[in-house]
Design a protein around this motif. Structure first.
Motif, PDB file in Angstrom:
ATOM      1  N   ILE A  58      -6.098  -4.628   4.230  1.00  0.00           N
ATOM      2  CA  ILE A  58      -6.152  -3.094   3.919  1.00  0.00           C
ATOM      3  C   ILE A  58      -7.423  -2.926   3.140  1.00  0.00           C
ATOM      4  O   ILE A  58      -8.101  -1.789   3.230  1.00  0.00           O
ATOM      5  CB  ILE A  58      -4.978  -3.026   3.197  1.00  0.00           C
ATOM      6  CG1 ILE A  58      -3.648  -3.137   4.152  1.00  0.00           C
ATOM      7  CG2 ILE A  58      -4.800  -1.797   2.282  1.00  0.00           C
ATOM      8  CD1 ILE A  58      -2.175  -2.975   3.363  1.00  0.00           C
ATOM      9  N   GLN A  59      -7.939  -3.961   2.116  1.00  0.00           N
ATOM     10  CA  GLN A  59      -9.168  -3.844   1.366  1.00  0.00           C
ATOM     11  C   GLN A  59     -10.306  -3.529   2.305  1.00  0.00           C
ATOM     12  O   GLN A  59     -11.053  -2.457   2.339  1.00  0.00           O
ATOM     13  CB  GLN A  59      -9.325  -4.712   0.489  1.00  0.00           C
ATOM     14  CG  GLN A  59      -8.132  -4.885  -0.534  1.00  0.00           C
ATOM     15  CD  GLN A  59      -8.529  -6.023  -1.432  1.00  0.00           C
ATOM     16  OE1 GLN A  59      -9.155  -7.037  -1.196  1.00  0.00           O
ATOM     17  NE2 GLN A  59      -7.810  -5.983  -2.765  1.00  0.00           N
TER      18      GLN A  59
ATOM     19  N   ASN B 279     -10.255   0.157   3.962  1.00  0.00           N
ATOM     20  CA  ASN B 279     -10.642   1.094   2.818  1.00  0.00           C
ATOM     21  C   ASN B 279     -12.136   1.191   2.600  1.00  0.00           C
ATOM     22  O   ASN B 279     -12.574   2.178   2.338  1.00  0.00           O
ATOM     23  CB  ASN B 279      -9.974   0.713   1.536  1.00  0.00           C
ATOM     24  CG  ASN B 279      -8.365   1.119   1.627  1.00  0.00           C
ATOM     25  OD1 ASN B 279      -8.014   2.228   2.488  1.00  0.00           O
ATOM     26  ND2 ASN B 279      -7.381   0.552   0.845  1.00  0.00           N
TER      27      ASN B 279
ATOM     28  N   TYR C 134       0.723  -1.182  -0.071  1.00  0.00           N
ATOM     29  CA  TYR C 134      -0.029  -0.070  -0.184  1.00  0.00           C
ATOM     30  C   TYR C 134       0.942   1.266  -0.120  1.00  0.00           C
ATOM     31  O   TYR C 134       2.088   1.535   0.337  1.00  0.00           O
ATOM     32  CB  TYR C 134      -0.943  -0.015   1.271  1.00  0.00           C
ATOM     33  CG  TYR C 134      -2.206   0.787   1.174  1.00  0.00           C
ATOM     34  CD1 TYR C 134      -3.074   0.477   0.226  1.00  0.00           C
ATOM     35  CD2 TYR C 134      -2.356   1.812   1.957  1.00  0.00           C
ATOM     36  CE1 TYR C 134      -4.184   1.502   0.296  1.00  0.00           C
ATOM     37  CE2 TYR C 134      -3.396   2.629   1.599  1.00  0.00           C
ATOM     38  CZ  TYR C 134      -4.414   2.487   1.075  1.00  0.00           C
ATOM     39  OH  TYR C 134      -5.258   3.452   0.638  1.00  0.00           O
ATOM     40  N   SER C 135       0.342   2.372  -0.873  1.00  0.00           N
ATOM     41  CA  SER C 135       0.796   3.671  -0.592  1.00  0.00           C
ATOM     42  C   SER C 135      -0.049   4.668  -0.345  1.00  0.00           C
ATOM     43  O   SER C 135      -0.938   4.747  -0.784  1.00  0.00           O
ATOM     44  CB  SER C 135       1.462   3.746  -1.957  1.00  0.00           C
ATOM     45  OG  SER C 135       2.805   2.976  -2.361  1.00  0.00           O
ATOM     46  N   ASP C 136       0.332   5.473   0.573  1.00  0.00           N
ATOM     47  CA  ASP C 136      -0.781   6.778   0.922  1.00  0.00           C
ATOM     48  C   ASP C 136       0.064   7.609   1.694  1.00  0.00           C
ATOM     49  O   ASP C 136       1.358   7.745   1.607  1.00  0.00           O
ATOM     50  CB  ASP C 136      -1.651   5.980   1.722  1.00  0.00           C
ATOM     51  CG  ASP C 136      -3.003   7.015   1.503  1.00  0.00           C
ATOM     52  OD1 ASP C 136      -3.031   8.055   1.306  1.00  0.00           O
ATOM     53  OD2 ASP C 136      -4.053   6.460   1.200  1.00  0.00           O
TER      54      ASP C 136
ATOM     55  N   ASP D 142       5.153   4.170   1.650  1.00  0.00           N
ATOM     56  CA  ASP D 142       5.054   2.952   1.056  1.00  0.00           C
ATOM     57  C   ASP D 142       4.819   2.015   2.503  1.00  0.00           C
ATOM     58  O   ASP D 142       5.751   2.051   3.222  1.00  0.00           O
ATOM     59  CB  ASP D 142       6.057   2.582   0.164  1.00  0.00           C
ATOM     60  CG  ASP D 142       5.890   3.281  -1.118  1.00  0.00           C
ATOM     61  OD1 ASP D 142       4.967   3.748  -1.590  1.00  0.00           O
ATOM     62  OD2 ASP D 142       6.982   3.425  -1.411  1.00  0.00           O
TER      63      ASP D 142
ATOM     64  N   THR E  91      -3.049  -7.642   2.176  1.00  0.00           N
ATOM     65  CA  THR E  91      -3.914  -7.009   1.010  1.00  0.00           C
ATOM     66  C   THR E  91      -5.402  -7.140   1.434  1.00  0.00           C
ATOM     67  O   THR E  91      -6.167  -6.223   1.387  1.00  0.00           O
ATOM     68  CB  THR E  91      -3.642  -7.643  -0.296  1.00  0.00           C
ATOM     69  OG1 THR E  91      -2.235  -7.625  -0.481  1.00  0.00           O
ATOM     70  CG2 THR E  91      -4.427  -6.964  -1.268  1.00  0.00           C
TER      71      THR E  91
ATOM     72  N   MET F 102      -2.798   1.737   8.880  1.00  0.00           N
ATOM     73  CA  MET F 102      -2.856   0.146   8.416  1.00  0.00           C
ATOM     74  C   MET F 102      -1.768  -0.552   9.062  1.00  0.00           C
ATOM     75  O   MET F 102      -2.009  -1.513   9.590  1.00  0.00           O
ATOM     76  CB  MET F 102      -2.289   0.396   6.864  1.00  0.00           C
ATOM     77  CG  MET F 102      -3.229   1.162   6.156  1.00  0.00           C
ATOM     78  SD  MET F 102      -4.721   0.312   5.766  1.00  0.00           S
ATOM     79  CE  MET F 102      -5.604   1.613   4.641  1.00  0.00           C
TER      80      MET F 102
END
Length: 77
Positions: A70-71, A74, A12-14, A55, A67, A22
């Protein structure tokens, strides 16, 4: 067991705030992670980078589970 950064994959990147959230959630379920913060590095070196240049990496073996988490996070936003 040897900790090799080559076994790490970006999940993930943000922004720094989002990445830290996260990372905390992944740690709660036992997934260690690594943060690469290009923004902070750029500021410290005297040149800029995008604030979204943060990242989050996990070991390749944890990629699918991380993943999925994280999904889910989100979707809650």
């Amino acid at each position: 067991m040897k900790n090799n950064q080559n076994d790490m994959v970006r999940v993930y990147s943000d922004t720094e705030i989002t990445i830290e959230m996260m990372r905390t959630e992944l740690a709660k379920i036992g997934i260690p992670s690594l943060v690469k913060n290009e923004f902070r590095s750029g500021v410290m070196a005297g040149f800029g980078a995008s604030p979204n240049s943060v990242d989050l990496y996990v070991k390749a073996e944890n990629f699918e589970k991380a993943t999925s988490v994280i999904q889910d996070l989100n979707q809650d936003e």
